[in-house]
Motif scaffolding. Sequence first.
Motif, short mmCIF file in Angstrom:
data_model
loop_
_atom_site.label_atom_id
_atom_site.label_comp_id
_atom_site.label_asym_id
_atom_site.label_seq_id
_atom_site.Cartn_x
_atom_site.Cartn_y
_atom_site.Cartn_z
N ASP A 115 44.45 46.51 47.05
CA ASP A 115 43.49 46.58 45.96
C ASP A 115 43.78 45.35 45.10
OD1 ASP A 115 42.08 47.00 43.60
OD2 ASP A 115 42.59 49.14 43.50
N VAL A 116 43.08 44.26 45.38
CA VAL A 116 43.40 42.97 44.76
C VAL A 116 43.29 43.02 43.23
CG1 VAL A 116 42.84 40.51 44.67
CG2 VAL A 116 42.85 41.71 46.86
N PRO A 117 42.23 43.57 42.66
CA PRO A 117 42.19 43.62 41.18
C PRO A 117 43.38 44.38 40.59
CG PRO A 117 40.00 44.04 42.07
CD PRO A 117 40.96 44.05 43.24
N ALA A 118 43.74 45.52 41.18
CA ALA A 118 44.89 46.27 40.67
C ALA A 118 46.17 45.48 40.83
CB ALA A 118 45.00 47.62 41.39
N ALA A 119 46.30 44.76 41.94
CA ALA A 119 47.50 43.95 42.16
C ALA A 119 47.59 42.84 41.12
CB ALA A 119 47.49 43.37 43.57
N ILE A 120 46.47 42.21 40.81
CA ILE A 120 46.47 41.15 39.79
C ILE A 120 46.98 41.70 38.47
CG2 ILE A 120 44.97 39.69 38.37
CD1 ILE A 120 43.27 39.26 40.93
N CYS A 137 36.45 38.87 38.71
CA CYS A 137 36.04 37.52 39.07
C CYS A 137 37.18 36.79 39.78
CB CYS A 137 35.62 36.75 37.82
SG CYS A 137 35.09 35.05 38.14
N VAL A 138 38.39 36.87 39.22
CA VAL A 138 39.55 36.21 39.84
C VAL A 138 39.80 36.81 41.22
CG1 VAL A 138 42.05 35.86 39.67
CG2 VAL A 138 40.61 35.55 37.65
N ALA A 139 39.72 38.13 41.34
CA ALA A 139 39.94 38.78 42.63
C ALA A 139 38.92 38.31 43.66
CB ALA A 139 39.87 40.30 42.47
N LEU A 178 39.38 28.87 37.66
CA LEU A 178 39.66 28.99 36.23
C LEU A 178 38.39 28.83 35.41
CD1 LEU A 178 42.98 26.94 36.00
CD2 LEU A 178 42.72 29.43 35.89
N VAL A 179 37.58 27.83 35.74
CA VAL A 179 36.36 27.58 34.99
C VAL A 179 35.36 28.73 35.17
CG1 VAL A 179 34.34 26.06 34.83
CG2 VAL A 179 36.64 25.08 34.98
#
Length: 195
Positions: A115-120, A137-139, A178-179
């Motif tokens: 779960d990429v968002p949770a990992a972040i 968004c980052v995920a 980042l942007v």
Amino acid sequence: MRTSAILVAAALIGAACSGQTETETFATSPTGTAASDAEQDLVEAITGNALASPDRRFDDEAVACVAQQIVDDFGVDGLAEMGVTLEDPDLEGGGVFATPDDARRVVDIGMDCIDVPAAIVSFLPADVGLLEETVECVADQLQSDTFRDLFADLVAAGAEPADILDHAAAQLPITALLVACLTPAQILEFGDLLN
């Protein structure tokens, strides 16, 4: 930006048990066929190796998913050719990451299982908070083909996933991430984390 290392780390760390009990002789593979005892034994061996790692940062469910999918994808014989066997179930020590194509297969498996968002969120320092839409968004960006390929190239070259921050080919994608996802204030905050 340290969170970018999360994604391949799961693949490097390995796997966990599939959740099958010892009384169950066969597991069902994603194709609907019964997995062989050899496959299940290898999943469990990889699991034991991964669970013994003091650096394991992912929950048992994600690690179990990675183990099962790696065995399903590469097969017992394919993994044996790479040096991953019941006797030596270390994925990182084996040749699973020796080529960019194989490393990419493992990166894809890791991203499917985590779960990429949770990992972040779990890897952020306690004093850093991000809005849910920023995390999503980052995920999304980190799961793109661009980043999957970059991670695979690094791992195949023997580098650590965190080395992506210094990888010349990653500088433009990182800047674009980042942007696209962070406010100017958040970009500055991440810049402070990287120094």
